[in-house]
Design a protein around this motif. Sequence first.
Motif, PDB file in Angstrom:
ATOM      1  N   ALA A 158      14.944  61.019  13.613  1.00 20.18           N
ATOM      2  CA  ALA A 158      15.308  60.183  14.868  1.00 20.18           C
ATOM      3  C   ALA A 158      16.640  60.431  15.504  1.00 20.18           C
ATOM      4  CB  ALA A 158      15.038  58.685  14.613  1.00 20.18           C
ATOM      5  N   LYS A 159      17.543  60.605  14.769  1.00 25.44           N
ATOM      6  CA  LYS A 159      19.156  60.814  15.083  1.00 25.44           C
ATOM      7  C   LYS A 159      19.194  62.033  16.134  1.00 25.44           C
ATOM      8  CE  LYS A 159      21.771  57.788  12.276  1.00 25.44           C
ATOM      9  NZ  LYS A 159      22.748  57.590  11.251  1.00 25.44           N
ATOM     10  N   LEU A 160      18.584  63.224  15.615  1.00 22.59           N
ATOM     11  CA  LEU A 160      18.697  64.533  16.194  1.00 22.59           C
ATOM     12  C   LEU A 160      17.934  64.647  17.224  1.00 22.59           C
ATOM     13  CD1 LEU A 160      19.774  67.410  16.157  1.00 22.59           C
ATOM     14  CD2 LEU A 160      17.968  67.954  14.520  1.00 22.59           C
ATOM     15  N   ILE A 161      16.704  64.077  17.299  1.00 21.51           N
ATOM     16  CA  ILE A 161      15.705  64.086  18.418  1.00 21.51           C
ATOM     17  C   ILE A 161      16.371  63.083  19.374  1.00 21.51           C
ATOM     18  CG2 ILE A 161      13.575  63.100  19.308  1.00 21.51           C
ATOM     19  CD1 ILE A 161      12.351  64.091  16.608  1.00 21.51           C
ATOM     20  N   GLY A 162      17.102  61.951  19.066  1.00 22.50           N
ATOM     21  CA  GLY A 162      17.605  61.002  20.064  1.00 22.50           C
ATOM     22  C   GLY A 162      18.856  61.893  20.977  1.00 22.50           C
ATOM     23  N   ALA A 163      19.538  62.638  20.102  1.00 24.53           N
ATOM     24  CA  ALA A 163      20.494  63.211  20.708  1.00 24.53           C
ATOM     25  C   ALA A 163      20.575  64.160  21.560  1.00 24.53           C
ATOM     26  CB  ALA A 163      21.814  63.831  19.721  1.00 24.53           C
ATOM     27  N   PHE A 164      19.197  65.182  21.201  1.00 25.58           N
ATOM     28  CA  PHE A 164      18.736  66.189  21.916  1.00 25.58           C
ATOM     29  C   PHE A 164      18.092  65.626  23.167  1.00 25.58           C
ATOM     30  CE2 PHE A 164      14.878  68.811  23.432  1.00 25.58           C
ATOM     31  CZ  PHE A 164      15.594  70.060  23.361  1.00 25.58           C
ATOM     32  N   THR A 165      17.228  64.430  23.315  1.00 26.77           N
ATOM     33  CA  THR A 165      16.910  63.733  24.365  1.00 26.77           C
ATOM     34  C   THR A 165      17.989  63.192  25.288  1.00 26.77           C
ATOM     35  OG1 THR A 165      14.877  63.067  23.258  1.00 26.77           O
ATOM     36  CG2 THR A 165      15.037  62.141  25.349  1.00 26.77           C
ATOM     37  N   LEU A 166      18.853  62.589  24.864  1.00 24.53           N
ATOM     38  CA  LEU A 166      19.935  62.097  25.843  1.00 24.53           C
ATOM     39  C   LEU A 166      20.817  63.297  26.673  1.00 24.53           C
ATOM     40  CD1 LEU A 166      20.964  59.089  23.591  1.00 24.53           C
ATOM     41  CD2 LEU A 166      19.514  58.939  25.740  1.00 24.53           C
ATOM     42  N   LEU A 167      21.199  64.126  25.760  1.00 22.81           N
ATOM     43  CA  LEU A 167      21.823  65.043  26.053  1.00 22.81           C
ATOM     44  C   LEU A 167      21.225  66.098  27.269  1.00 22.81           C
ATOM     45  CD1 LEU A 167      23.935  66.471  22.972  1.00 22.81           C
ATOM     46  CD2 LEU A 167      24.848  65.084  24.744  1.00 22.81           C
ATOM     47  N   GLY A 168      19.713  66.118  27.011  1.00 24.82           N
ATOM     48  CA  GLY A 168      19.037  66.845  28.028  1.00 24.82           C
ATOM     49  C   GLY A 168      19.066  66.073  29.278  1.00 24.82           C
ATOM     50  N   LEU A 169      19.145  64.717  29.282  1.00 24.96           N
ATOM     51  CA  LEU A 169      19.142  63.896  30.536  1.00 24.96           C
ATOM     52  C   LEU A 169      20.298  64.521  31.393  1.00 24.96           C
ATOM     53  CD1 LEU A 169      18.112  60.540  29.522  1.00 24.96           C
ATOM     54  CD2 LEU A 169      16.810  62.113  30.540  1.00 24.96           C
ATOM     55  N   PHE A 170      21.392  64.820  30.805  1.00 27.05           N
ATOM     56  CA  PHE A 170      22.650  65.248  31.516  1.00 27.05           C
ATOM     57  C   PHE A 170      22.855  66.685  31.778  1.00 27.05           C
ATOM     58  CE2 PHE A 170      23.592  61.264  29.153  1.00 27.05           C
ATOM     59  CZ  PHE A 170      24.123  60.594  30.250  1.00 27.05           C
ATOM     60  N   SER A 171      21.907  67.412  31.502  1.00 25.05           N
ATOM     61  CA  SER A 171      21.766  68.794  31.830  1.00 25.05           C
ATOM     62  C   SER A 171      21.488  69.277  32.939  1.00 25.05           C
ATOM     63  CB  SER A 171      20.660  69.433  30.638  1.00 25.05           C
ATOM     64  OG  SER A 171      21.156  69.275  29.479  1.00 25.05           O
TER      65      SER A 171
END
Length: 264
Positions: A158-171
């Motif tokens: 969950a933590k890795l997926i959460g980070a990937f999802t949130l950082l993607g929003l700022f890409s």
Amino acid sequence: MNRRTVTAYAHRGYAPDGAENTLAAFRAAVERGFTHLETDVRTSADGVPMVFHDEHVDRVTEGFGRVSELTSGELARLRVAKREPIPTFEQLLEEFPDAHINVDLKDDASVPLIAELITRHEASDRVVVASFSDRRRRRFTHYLAEHGMPPVRVTAGAKLIGAFTLLGLFSRGRFQPWRVLTPLLKSVVALQVPVKQGPIPVVTRAFVERAHEAGREVHVWVVNDAETMRALLDAGVDAIMTDEAGTLIEVFTERGVWPPAGER
């Protein structure tokens, strides 16, 4: 669409009568053409990995209490949906030697036990190990390495997926902050995600494209309606997990990706 790129997972088998995660449910899925099964394990009080999702047995059996506080013998005497016994993970491996199994480790005690079973049954090429806990997933891979066991594919927590999802929003454009996660993403085969988390969409075309750029697959759970299945296929996902075998078969058939082809 290349039919070899899409995998259909029978989520906890196929159990419209409620007998989820039982040998009967998995048999029903296999009989309908599913080659990939999704399941869960929890460890009994005497150290046996049982195929069961919930922490407590109350919802789907006539019993009461935590799985971890009941012995494998006590659990075996319970009946899911009033008729099917709770199987062990070893029984699942033995009953379906040709099936690919995605297993979610629900507790820490299952880590060495599942590693030993996968190795003993020479199933490392057909089992994918998942966990919401990145720490548990790392413990599993470390256990394999420390004991000289064949590697087993694992999915992100969950933590890795959460980070990937949130950082993607700022890409945007050349600014792609999610790429700092590339070293961590290399240790997993897939991101297994819901369509959305609360009000926040997770699986978008951009999300799938980022995952594919990182060389990772996107598996989506649990999808039971045809419209969402079609949208996910349009977005390019690699696997869909469903409770509704018939609906998924219809959608996959119309898209030319059924029956399943290739191995994953």
